[in-house]
Design a protein around this motif. Structure first.
Motif, PDB file in Angstrom:
ATOM      1  N   UNK A   1       8.648  -9.535   5.191  1.00 29.21           N
ATOM      2  CA  UNK A   1       9.635  -9.741   6.244  1.00 29.21           C
ATOM      3  C   UNK A   1       9.367  -8.835   7.442  1.00 29.21           C
ATOM      4  N   UNK A   2       9.060  -7.579   7.178  1.00 26.66           N
ATOM      5  CA  UNK A   2       8.803  -6.636   8.265  1.00 26.66           C
ATOM      6  C   UNK A   2       7.532  -6.985   9.027  1.00 26.66           C
ATOM      7  N   UNK A   3       6.484  -7.395   8.326  1.00 27.37           N
ATOM      8  CA  UNK A   3       5.228  -7.759   8.986  1.00 27.37           C
ATOM      9  C   UNK A   3       5.397  -9.043   9.797  1.00 27.37           C
ATOM     10  N   UNK A   4       6.219  -9.963   9.303  1.00 25.76           N
ATOM     11  CA  UNK A   4       6.455 -11.223  10.012  1.00 25.76           C
ATOM     12  C   UNK A   4       7.114 -11.001  11.369  1.00 25.76           C
ATOM     13  N   UNK A   5       7.791  -9.887  11.540  1.00 25.61           N
ATOM     14  CA  UNK A   5       8.450  -9.574  12.817  1.00 25.61           C
ATOM     15  C   UNK A   5       7.481  -9.053  13.872  1.00 25.61           C
ATOM     16  N   UNK A   6       6.275  -8.727  13.472  1.00 25.79           N
ATOM     17  CA  UNK A   6       5.291  -8.153  14.377  1.00 25.79           C
ATOM     18  C   UNK A   6       4.402  -9.261  14.967  1.00 25.79           C
ATOM     19  N   UNK A   7       3.629  -8.927  15.992  1.00 27.72           N
ATOM     20  CA  UNK A   7       2.767  -9.912  16.662  1.00 27.72           C
ATOM     21  C   UNK A   7       1.380  -9.977  16.029  1.00 27.72           C
ATOM     22  N   UNK A   8       1.364 -10.087  14.701  1.00 33.39           N
ATOM     23  CA  UNK A   8       0.101 -10.186  13.981  1.00 33.39           C
ATOM     24  C   UNK A   8       0.110 -11.430  13.093  1.00 33.39           C
ATOM     25  N   UNK A   9      -1.079 -11.953  12.857  1.00 31.55           N
ATOM     26  CA  UNK A   9      -1.249 -13.078  11.944  1.00 31.55           C
ATOM     27  C   UNK A   9      -1.617 -12.487  10.589  1.00 31.55           C
ATOM     28  N   UNK A  10      -0.686 -12.530   9.671  1.00 31.45           N
ATOM     29  CA  UNK A  10      -0.893 -11.965   8.339  1.00 31.45           C
ATOM     30  C   UNK A  10      -1.098 -13.053   7.293  1.00 31.45           C
ATOM     31  N   UNK A  11      -1.496 -14.239   7.723  1.00 29.75           N
ATOM     32  CA  UNK A  11      -1.648 -15.357   6.790  1.00 29.75           C
ATOM     33  C   UNK A  11      -2.775 -15.117   5.779  1.00 29.75           C
ATOM     34  N   UNK A  12      -3.724 -14.248   6.114  1.00 29.43           N
ATOM     35  CA  UNK A  12      -4.823 -13.939   5.198  1.00 29.43           C
ATOM     36  C   UNK A  12      -4.703 -12.528   4.638  1.00 29.43           C
ATOM     37  N   UNK A  13      -3.483 -12.012   4.668  1.00 34.74           N
ATOM     38  CA  UNK A  13      -3.208 -10.658   4.187  1.00 34.74           C
ATOM     39  C   UNK A  13      -2.557 -10.735   2.807  1.00 34.74           C
ATOM     40  N   UNK A  14      -3.106 -10.001   1.873  1.00 36.12           N
ATOM     41  CA  UNK A  14      -2.541  -9.927   0.530  1.00 36.12           C
ATOM     42  C   UNK A  14      -1.672  -8.680   0.475  1.00 36.12           C
ATOM     43  N   UNK A  15      -0.417  -8.862   0.101  1.00 36.94           N
ATOM     44  CA  UNK A  15       0.545  -7.770   0.070  1.00 36.94           C
ATOM     45  C   UNK A  15       0.951  -7.532  -1.383  1.00 36.94           C
TER      46      UNK A  15
ATOM     47  N   UNK B   1       3.431  -0.496  11.894  1.00 37.15           N
ATOM     48  CA  UNK B   1       3.873  -1.148  10.655  1.00 37.15           C
ATOM     49  C   UNK B   1       3.985  -0.106   9.538  1.00 37.15           C
ATOM     50  N   UNK B   2       2.999   0.772   9.441  1.00 36.52           N
ATOM     51  CA  UNK B   2       3.033   1.817   8.412  1.00 36.52           C
ATOM     52  C   UNK B   2       4.259   2.707   8.576  1.00 36.52           C
ATOM     53  N   UNK B   3       4.558   3.098   9.801  1.00 40.29           N
ATOM     54  CA  UNK B   3       5.727   3.945  10.059  1.00 40.29           C
ATOM     55  C   UNK B   3       7.021   3.246   9.679  1.00 40.29           C
ATOM     56  N   UNK B   4       7.123   1.978  10.039  1.00 37.55           N
ATOM     57  CA  UNK B   4       8.324   1.202   9.704  1.00 37.55           C
ATOM     58  C   UNK B   4       8.490   1.109   8.191  1.00 37.55           C
ATOM     59  N   UNK B   5       7.399   0.804   7.497  1.00 38.88           N
ATOM     60  CA  UNK B   5       7.479   0.641   6.047  1.00 38.88           C
ATOM     61  C   UNK B   5       7.798   1.959   5.354  1.00 38.88           C
ATOM     62  N   UNK B   6       7.191   3.058   5.806  1.00 38.09           N
ATOM     63  CA  UNK B   6       7.451   4.363   5.183  1.00 38.09           C
ATOM     64  C   UNK B   6       8.892   4.823   5.381  1.00 38.09           C
ATOM     65  N   UNK B   7       9.545   4.299   6.402  1.00 39.23           N
ATOM     66  CA  UNK B   7      10.940   4.683   6.639  1.00 39.23           C
ATOM     67  C   UNK B   7      11.914   3.936   5.720  1.00 39.23           C
ATOM     68  N   UNK B   8      11.423   2.941   5.023  1.00 43.44           N
ATOM     69  CA  UNK B   8      12.275   2.158   4.126  1.00 43.44           C
ATOM     70  C   UNK B   8      12.449   2.882   2.791  1.00 43.44           C
ATOM     71  N   UNK B   9      13.632   2.747   2.222  1.00 44.54           N
ATOM     72  CA  UNK B   9      13.925   3.371   0.930  1.00 44.54           C
ATOM     73  C   UNK B   9      12.987   2.844  -0.146  1.00 44.54           C
ATOM     74  N   UNK B  10      12.441   3.759  -0.929  1.00 42.46           N
ATOM     75  CA  UNK B  10      11.585   3.374  -2.049  1.00 42.46           C
ATOM     76  C   UNK B  10      10.114   3.268  -1.718  1.00 42.46           C
TER      77      UNK B  10
END
Length: 80
Positions: free
Chosen positions: A14-28, A59-68
């Protein structure tokens, strides 16, 4: 995969989808609070002048700020 890992993966997508990147070939994958991002990361056509390195840092900063979330590990090929 635990229930928490599944919820974390959904939140990361969800967080990556909000950014201006194409993550269709990204494995999360999330495991015990660590986010693993592998594959190919591209800029969207509408954001051709985007600095992907800077976007990864954001993106890394946003994710690291999330709980857990304890860490974000990138193993990606950047394509513009």
């Amino acid at each position: 995969m635990s229930t928490q890992d599944t919820a974390d993966t959904k939140m990361v997508r969800s967080q990556i989808a909000r950014r201006s990147v194409d993550a269709s070939q990204l494995i999360i994958r999330c495991s015990h609070g660590i986010v693993y991002l592998t594959g190919v990361l591209r800029t969207l056509r509408t954001a051709a002048d985007l600095d992907l390195q800077k976007e990864m840092q954001t993106i890394s900063s946003i994710l690291r700020s999330k709980a857990g979330i304890r860490d974000v590990v990138w193993d990606v090929t950047l394509r513009t």
